[in-house]
Each structure stands twice: as C-alpha cells, then as structure tokens.
Design a protein around this motif. Structure first.
Motif, PDB file in Angstrom:
ATOM      1  N   LYS A 106       0.934  -4.326  -2.531  1.00  0.00           N
ATOM      2  CA  LYS A 106       0.581  -3.671  -1.278  1.00  0.00           C
ATOM      3  C   LYS A 106       1.725  -3.744  -0.282  1.00  0.00           C
ATOM      4  CE  LYS A 106      -2.936  -3.577   2.350  1.00  0.00           C
ATOM      5  NZ  LYS A 106      -4.193  -4.202   2.860  1.00  0.00           N
ATOM      6  N   LEU A 107       2.368  -4.922  -0.178  1.00  0.00           N
ATOM      7  CA  LEU A 107       3.489  -5.080   0.748  1.00  0.00           C
ATOM      8  C   LEU A 107       4.678  -4.227   0.321  1.00  0.00           C
ATOM      9  CD1 LEU A 107       3.379  -8.930   1.428  1.00  0.00           C
ATOM     10  CD2 LEU A 107       2.556  -7.074   2.897  1.00  0.00           C
ATOM     11  N   ILE A 108       4.893  -4.116  -0.985  1.00  0.00           N
ATOM     12  CA  ILE A 108       5.990  -3.288  -1.503  1.00  0.00           C
ATOM     13  C   ILE A 108       5.772  -1.829  -1.119  1.00  0.00           C
ATOM     14  CG2 ILE A 108       7.042  -2.381  -3.614  1.00  0.00           C
ATOM     15  CD1 ILE A 108       6.613  -5.115  -4.880  1.00  0.00           C
ATOM     16  N   ARG A 109       4.543  -1.342  -1.311  1.00  0.00           N
ATOM     17  CA  ARG A 109       4.249   0.059  -0.987  1.00  0.00           C
ATOM     18  C   ARG A 109       4.415   0.325   0.510  1.00  0.00           C
ATOM     19  NH1 ARG A 109       0.068  -0.781  -4.909  1.00  0.00           N
ATOM     20  NH2 ARG A 109      -1.411  -1.262  -3.229  1.00  0.00           N
ATOM     21  N   MET A 110       3.908  -0.585   1.340  1.00  0.00           N
ATOM     22  CA  MET A 110       4.007  -0.399   2.786  1.00  0.00           C
ATOM     23  C   MET A 110       5.461  -0.424   3.244  1.00  0.00           C
ATOM     24  SD  MET A 110       1.031   0.199   3.887  1.00  0.00           S
ATOM     25  CE  MET A 110       1.441   0.091   5.628  1.00  0.00           C
ATOM     26  N   ASN A 111       6.248  -1.327   2.664  1.00  0.00           N
ATOM     27  CA  ASN A 111       7.656  -1.425   3.050  1.00  0.00           C
ATOM     28  C   ASN A 111       8.415  -0.156   2.681  1.00  0.00           C
ATOM     29  OD1 ASN A 111      10.190  -3.102   3.757  1.00  0.00           O
ATOM     30  ND2 ASN A 111      10.601  -2.469   1.649  1.00  0.00           N
ATOM     31  N   TYR A 112       8.149   0.382   1.489  1.00  0.00           N
ATOM     32  CA  TYR A 112       8.850   1.590   1.050  1.00  0.00           C
ATOM     33  C   TYR A 112       8.414   2.810   1.858  1.00  0.00           C
ATOM     34  CZ  TYR A 112      10.817   5.122  -2.072  1.00  0.00           C
ATOM     35  OH  TYR A 112      11.520   6.182  -2.588  1.00  0.00           O
ATOM     36  N   LEU A 113       7.122   2.900   2.159  1.00  0.00           N
ATOM     37  CA  LEU A 113       6.622   4.032   2.949  1.00  0.00           C
ATOM     38  C   LEU A 113       7.222   4.037   4.351  1.00  0.00           C
ATOM     39  CD1 LEU A 113       2.840   4.073   1.932  1.00  0.00           C
ATOM     40  CD2 LEU A 113       4.551   5.831   1.416  1.00  0.00           C
ATOM     41  N   LYS A 114       7.491   2.858   4.901  1.00  0.00           N
ATOM     42  CA  LYS A 114       8.026   2.764   6.252  1.00  0.00           C
ATOM     43  C   LYS A 114       9.542   2.929   6.299  1.00  0.00           C
ATOM     44  CE  LYS A 114       6.223  -1.243   7.179  1.00  0.00           C
ATOM     45  NZ  LYS A 114       5.854  -2.483   7.904  1.00  0.00           N
ATOM     46  N   THR A 115      10.214   2.896   5.156  1.00  0.00           N
ATOM     47  CA  THR A 115      11.672   2.944   5.166  1.00  0.00           C
ATOM     48  C   THR A 115      12.225   4.253   4.583  1.00  0.00           C
ATOM     49  OG1 THR A 115      11.658   1.654   3.104  1.00  0.00           O
ATOM     50  CG2 THR A 115      11.973   0.443   5.174  1.00  0.00           C
ATOM     51  N   TRP A 116      12.356   4.336   3.259  1.00  0.00           N
ATOM     52  CA  TRP A 116      13.108   5.421   2.637  1.00  0.00           C
ATOM     53  C   TRP A 116      12.259   6.459   1.922  1.00  0.00           C
ATOM     54  CZ3 TRP A 116      18.094   5.998   3.748  1.00  0.00           C
ATOM     55  CH2 TRP A 116      18.791   4.889   4.227  1.00  0.00           C
ATOM     56  N   PHE A 117      10.937   6.342   1.958  1.00  0.00           N
ATOM     57  CA  PHE A 117      10.097   7.229   1.157  1.00  0.00           C
ATOM     58  C   PHE A 117      10.260   8.704   1.547  1.00  0.00           C
ATOM     59  CE2 PHE A 117       6.026   9.562   0.843  1.00  0.00           C
ATOM     60  CZ  PHE A 117       5.972   9.672  -0.541  1.00  0.00           C
TER      61      PHE A 117
END
Length: 283
Positions: A106-117
């Motif tokens: 969950k933390l991985i998905r949130m971090n990626y969505l907030k950065t480079w997605f």
C-alpha cells in the motif's frame, strides 16, 4: 570485487543501507529495488529514455510521419516496455525518509502515485500509432506529436539515478559529453523548426530568400522550386538528412563559440534564437 561491481552498476543512491546487510522479508510479489533484476531493468529503461530523448524532438520538428513499419514496431515495443515499467514500479520497494526499506504494498503504491506515476503514464501512451493512421486530422496529429515531448520529463528520473556516478571522474566526463550532445541535438531540432516555419510565407505563398534553409539549398545544389502545374506548392530543397546534419553542425559550432559563418542566422527569429543559444554556450 563482486560487491563493488554491483555498487557501481546500481542506478541511484537508494541502495540497501550498510548496517542492514540481510535482505528484508518482502511479500512474494514485491521486488527489491537493489536486486540484480531491477538493476538490469533500470539500465534498459535508462537506454530507452535516451533513445526517446533523441528521437522524440527529431520526429516532432522534422514532422516524420510514422509510416515505416520497422520504426513503428520499435516505438511500439518501447511504449510497451515503459508500460511494463509502470507495473513494476507499483511492486518495487523504496527507501523511506529514515533510510529503511519500505516493502508494504500500500505504501509503495501511494508513494509511486504521488511521485512519477502521471509522468510515466503520459510517456508510454502510443502517440506514434495514432499518428500512423492516414485519416487522422492534421491538427490532432500535431497535438499528439507535441505531446510526445512529455516523454522528455523522464530525464528527470535519469538525472536522479545518475547522481550516484558523480564520485567517478571518468563517469562525470562521459555524462558531460552526453549532455552536451543531447542539448546540441535538441537545439538543432529547434533551429530547423524555425527555418522550416519561416522559409515559406504561407499567406503569400512566396519563399524567403534570406532564410538559412534557402541559402543552404542553393549552396548544396538542391534549390526550392515552385510547382506551377501540379500541387501549386514549393517543392525540392535539401534532404532531411542534410538538414539535420547542417542544423547539428551549426548548433555545435555556436555552443562551442567557434561559428565559422558558413551557416548563419539572417531572419529576426533566427538571430534571436542564435543569441539565446550563444548565451547557453557561454555558460
């Protein structure tokens, strides 16, 4: 020795902390960001990003219609690989603010969505396939061609990953040469676009004899000619290969402040761009 090689090949400084030598336990579908597979994959993405940084400005400025099946297939494969990269990034660990390896899905998905997605998603859309259809409106085609420039934002990720190599003198020299060549390539594409826009006055359908494209066409023996019996448009001129080589030659000599003068700006637009380019070169 093997550990040193792995350290050198690792893209980015976000590697496993020295105090934590054992790999953390992760869910089966989560990939460690410093494993051999991810390191190899990052190098593939790095190479394809540089390929994109070279080809996208060229295709946009020289308005190359992607009718060549081989190039269309290659670009489609690149788009698919970038799409796979998005999927992998949703399943790859990252280093938290405290230096810890984050493996929670969950933390991985949130971090990626907030950065480079968003940038990664825009960079892998199949613009070339859309432009390949003959019945696509010219305005829509130009829009999608321009949107391909969004792919250049991926270079931000490349810069962040390559900062790990700043401690190696030879690597810094190679990176500087690559950056200089890339900037010269981008400026060459812009230089040609200015000439192509100004050489023919679409309102009066006349050619501007002071344009650098017109002067180049005369000097190499491939002048522009007006087709009075057929299309009623200007034809001829140098080939795209000659135009690109001449543009790159001009930007290289301008950036290095040599400037032989055999290719020179003549119109106001060309002079303004040349001034800006020389300001970049003097830095």
């Amino acid at each position: 020795v093997q550990a040193e090689i792995v350290h050198v090949l690792q893209l980015g400084s976000d590697i496993l902390p020295q105090y934590k030598q054992e790999a953390p336990k992760t869910p089966p579908h989560i990939i460690l960001h410093y494993c051999a597979f991810k390191t190899t994959w990052d190098w593939v993405i790095l190479i394809l990003t540089f390929y994109t940084a070279i080809m996208v400005p060229y295709n946009v400025s020289f308005k190359t219609k992607q009718n060549n099946i081989a190039w269309l297939v290659l670009d489609s494969v690149v788009d698919v690989i970038f799409l796979v990269d998005i999927v992998l990034n949703f399943h790859t660990t990252f280093v938290g603010p405290g230096g810890e390896v984050i493996s929670d899905p969950k933390l991985i998905r949130m971090n990626y969505l907030k950065t480079w997605f968003v940038i990664d998603l825009l960079s892998c859309l199949p613009y070339d396939i859309i432009n390949a259809f003959e019945n696509v409106d010219e305005g829509i085609s130009s829009l999608f061609s321009s949107l391909k420039v969004v792919r250049l934002l991926r270079l931000g990720r490349v810069a962040r990953k390559l900062d790990h190599y700043l401690e190696y003198g030879a690597a810094v020299l190679v990176l500087l040469v690559c950056v200089f060549g890339l900037v010269a390539h981008w400026l060459a594409c812009i230089w040609y676009s200015i000439g192509d826009y100004e050489v023919i006055d679409e309102v009066t359908n006349t050619i501007k004899t002071d344009s650098w494209l017109y002067q180049l066409a005369l000097s190499i023996g491939t002048p522009y000619r007006y087709n009075t019996t057929g299309s009623g448009q200007w034809e001829g001129g140098p080939s795209k290969d000659s135009l690109y080589i001449s543009s790159l030659y001009f930007t290289m000599t301008s950036l290095t402040t040599i400037g032989f003068g055999n290719i020179a700006p003549t119109t106001d637009g060309e002079k303004i761009f040349s001034v800006a380019m020389m300001m970049v070169g003097c830095k």
